[in-house]
Design a protein around this motif. Structure first.
Motif, PDB file in Angstrom:
ATOM      1  N   ASP A 159       0.860  -1.178   0.000  1.00  0.00           N
ATOM      2  CA  ASP A 159       0.000   0.000   0.000  1.00  0.00           C
ATOM      3  C   ASP A 159       0.903   1.237   0.000  1.00  0.00           C
ATOM      4  N   ASN A 160       0.899   1.960  -1.127  1.00  0.00           N
ATOM      5  CA  ASN A 160       1.828   3.089  -1.275  1.00  0.00           C
ATOM      6  C   ASN A 160       1.585   4.198  -0.255  1.00  0.00           C
ATOM      7  N   ILE A 161       0.320   4.420   0.100  1.00  0.00           N
ATOM      8  CA  ILE A 161       0.023   5.499   1.059  1.00  0.00           C
ATOM      9  C   ILE A 161       0.536   5.106   2.446  1.00  0.00           C
ATOM     10  N   LYS A 162       0.319   3.841   2.794  1.00  0.00           N
ATOM     11  CA  LYS A 162       0.812   3.338   4.084  1.00  0.00           C
ATOM     12  C   LYS A 162       2.341   3.474   4.143  1.00  0.00           C
ATOM     13  N   VAL A 163       3.023   3.068   3.079  1.00  0.00           N
ATOM     14  CA  VAL A 163       4.484   3.158   3.050  1.00  0.00           C
ATOM     15  C   VAL A 163       4.929   4.627   3.135  1.00  0.00           C
ATOM     16  N   ALA A 164       4.201   5.520   2.427  1.00  0.00           N
ATOM     17  CA  ALA A 164       4.566   6.944   2.445  1.00  0.00           C
ATOM     18  C   ALA A 164       4.418   7.525   3.846  1.00  0.00           C
ATOM     19  N   VAL A 165       3.342   7.130   4.555  1.00  0.00           N
ATOM     20  CA  VAL A 165       3.123   7.619   5.921  1.00  0.00           C
ATOM     21  C   VAL A 165       4.253   7.122   6.819  1.00  0.00           C
ATOM     22  N   LYS A 166       4.597   5.826   6.694  1.00  0.00           N
ATOM     23  CA  LYS A 166       5.674   5.263   7.526  1.00  0.00           C
ATOM     24  C   LYS A 166       7.006   5.946   7.233  1.00  0.00           C
ATOM     25  N   LEU A 167       7.253   6.225   5.950  1.00  0.00           N
ATOM     26  CA  LEU A 167       8.512   6.882   5.567  1.00  0.00           C
ATOM     27  C   LEU A 167       8.585   8.282   6.181  1.00  0.00           C
ATOM     28  N   LEU A 168       7.477   9.028   6.069  1.00  0.00           N
ATOM     29  CA  LEU A 168       7.448  10.387   6.610  1.00  0.00           C
ATOM     30  C   LEU A 168       7.704  10.369   8.127  1.00  0.00           C
ATOM     31  N   VAL A 169       7.001   9.472   8.826  1.00  0.00           N
ATOM     32  CA  VAL A 169       7.158   9.372  10.290  1.00  0.00           C
ATOM     33  C   VAL A 169       8.611   8.995  10.633  1.00  0.00           C
ATOM     34  N   ALA A 170       9.181   8.046   9.876  1.00  0.00           N
ATOM     35  CA  ALA A 170      10.560   7.605  10.146  1.00  0.00           C
ATOM     36  C   ALA A 170      11.561   8.729   9.869  1.00  0.00           C
ATOM     37  N   VAL A 190      10.945  11.969  10.223  1.00  0.00           N
ATOM     38  CA  VAL A 190      10.828  12.918  11.351  1.00  0.00           C
ATOM     39  C   VAL A 190      11.614  12.376  12.555  1.00  0.00           C
ATOM     40  N   ILE A 191      11.465  11.077  12.848  1.00  0.00           N
ATOM     41  CA  ILE A 191      12.197  10.464  13.966  1.00  0.00           C
ATOM     42  C   ILE A 191      13.707  10.617  13.746  1.00  0.00           C
ATOM     43  N   THR A 192      14.145  10.341  12.514  1.00  0.00           N
ATOM     44  CA  THR A 192      15.582  10.401  12.210  1.00  0.00           C
ATOM     45  C   THR A 192      16.120  11.823  12.371  1.00  0.00           C
ATOM     46  N   VAL A 193      15.357  12.813  11.899  1.00  0.00           N
ATOM     47  CA  VAL A 193      15.785  14.207  12.061  1.00  0.00           C
ATOM     48  C   VAL A 193      15.913  14.534  13.546  1.00  0.00           C
ATOM     49  N   LEU A 194      14.910  14.119  14.345  1.00  0.00           N
ATOM     50  CA  LEU A 194      14.932  14.417  15.784  1.00  0.00           C
ATOM     51  C   LEU A 194      16.145  13.780  16.465  1.00  0.00           C
ATOM     52  N   VAL A 195      16.434  12.507  16.144  1.00  0.00           N
ATOM     53  CA  VAL A 195      17.562  11.870  16.838  1.00  0.00           C
ATOM     54  C   VAL A 195      18.889  12.526  16.445  1.00  0.00           C
ATOM     55  N   PHE A 196      18.999  12.970  15.198  1.00  0.00           N
ATOM     56  CA  PHE A 196      20.264  13.601  14.782  1.00  0.00           C
ATOM     57  C   PHE A 196      20.409  15.011  15.340  1.00  0.00           C
ATOM     58  N   VAL A 197      19.307  15.759  15.369  1.00  0.00           N
ATOM     59  CA  VAL A 197      19.373  17.137  15.868  1.00  0.00           C
ATOM     60  C   VAL A 197      19.739  17.159  17.363  1.00  0.00           C
ATOM     61  N   ALA A 227      11.052  16.314  22.565  1.00  0.00           N
ATOM     62  CA  ALA A 227      11.669  15.625  21.425  1.00  0.00           C
ATOM     63  C   ALA A 227      11.779  14.130  21.714  1.00  0.00           C
ATOM     64  N   LEU A 228      12.112  13.793  22.966  1.00  0.00           N
ATOM     65  CA  LEU A 228      12.242  12.379  23.334  1.00  0.00           C
ATOM     66  C   LEU A 228      10.879  11.683  23.351  1.00  0.00           C
ATOM     67  N   TRP A 229       9.868  12.368  23.878  1.00  0.00           N
ATOM     68  CA  TRP A 229       8.512  11.789  23.845  1.00  0.00           C
ATOM     69  C   TRP A 229       8.050  11.632  22.408  1.00  0.00           C
ATOM     70  N   ALA A 230       8.419  12.607  21.547  1.00  0.00           N
ATOM     71  CA  ALA A 230       8.025  12.518  20.128  1.00  0.00           C
ATOM     72  C   ALA A 230       8.694  11.308  19.468  1.00  0.00           C
ATOM     73  N   ILE A 231       9.963  11.065  19.787  1.00  0.00           N
ATOM     74  CA  ILE A 231      10.671   9.909  19.215  1.00  0.00           C
ATOM     75  C   ILE A 231       9.968   8.615  19.623  1.00  0.00           C
ATOM     76  N   GLY A 232       9.656   8.474  20.912  1.00  0.00           N
ATOM     77  CA  GLY A 232       8.975   7.264  21.395  1.00  0.00           C
ATOM     78  C   GLY A 232       7.561   7.153  20.835  1.00  0.00           C
ATOM     79  N   GLY A 233       6.839   8.268  20.838  1.00  0.00           N
ATOM     80  CA  GLY A 233       5.442   8.261  20.366  1.00  0.00           C
ATOM     81  C   GLY A 233       5.339   7.964  18.881  1.00  0.00           C
ATOM     82  N   LEU A 234       6.217   8.585  18.103  1.00  0.00           N
ATOM     83  CA  LEU A 234       6.178   8.361  16.649  1.00  0.00           C
ATOM     84  C   LEU A 234       6.600   6.933  16.292  1.00  0.00           C
ATOM     85  N   THR A 235       7.516   6.369  17.095  1.00  0.00           N
ATOM     86  CA  THR A 235       7.902   4.969  16.865  1.00  0.00           C
ATOM     87  C   THR A 235       6.688   4.070  17.075  1.00  0.00           C
TER      88      THR A 235
END
Ligand code: HEM
Length: 121
Positions: free
Chosen positions: A71-82, A84-91, A102-110
């Protein structure tokens, strides 16, 4: 079983290892986050990158081997969320303490991506 099916299974296993690293990294920090001393631990950084790489490779292998319809939309949503998580962990990787939001966002988005992965049918 074809070679691509075997590769898909290996990638799914690595996808779970990445999930364990990312969510586990967050969970061991919960007490510290509550005390305002939480940090982005290396397990979160490695887990986020593992999820991005194995997730994208999974999509490629599934498409290439025509294993099933993704499902392309499902994959796109997962990619977008991932992403955001990656940007947060690097920043916030080098900040001690990292902002609690930021830490709650990382856990919540995961957790959100786990829900999307298993409940979006
Ligand atoms: C924080 C990030 C992520 C988490 C927590 C996560 C979680 C999961 C989980 C729990 C599954 C297993 C679902 C099941 O077998 O029913 C799964 C499968 C999958 N994920 Fe992710 N995922 C993440 C990122 C991504 C990304 C970025 C992509 C692709 C762009 C992706 C693509 C896939 C695909 C294609 C599968 C299906 C594997 C299969 O059964 O063949 N994931 N994910």
């Amino acid at each position: 079983m074809t070679a691509l099916e075997i590769i898909r299974i290996i990638l799914v296993i690595l996808h779970f290892v990445g999930l364990a690293s990312l969510l586990g990294g967050f969970l061991v920090q919960v007490k510290a986050i509550g005390a305002g001393r939480g940090t982005v631990v290396p397990a979160m950084v490695h887990g986020a990158l593992t999820q991005l790489v194995t997730g994208l490779l999974l999509v490629g292998v599934i498409e290439m081997g025509d294993l099933y319809d993704t499902d392309n939309i499902k994959v796109a949503v997962k990619l977008l969320v991932a992403v955001v998580i990656t940007v947060l962990v690097f920043v916030y990787r080098k900040k001690a303490p990292a902002p609690s939001w930021a830490l709650w966002a990382i856990g919540g988005l995961t957790l959100l991506n786990v829900i999307v992965a298993v409940a979006w049918r």
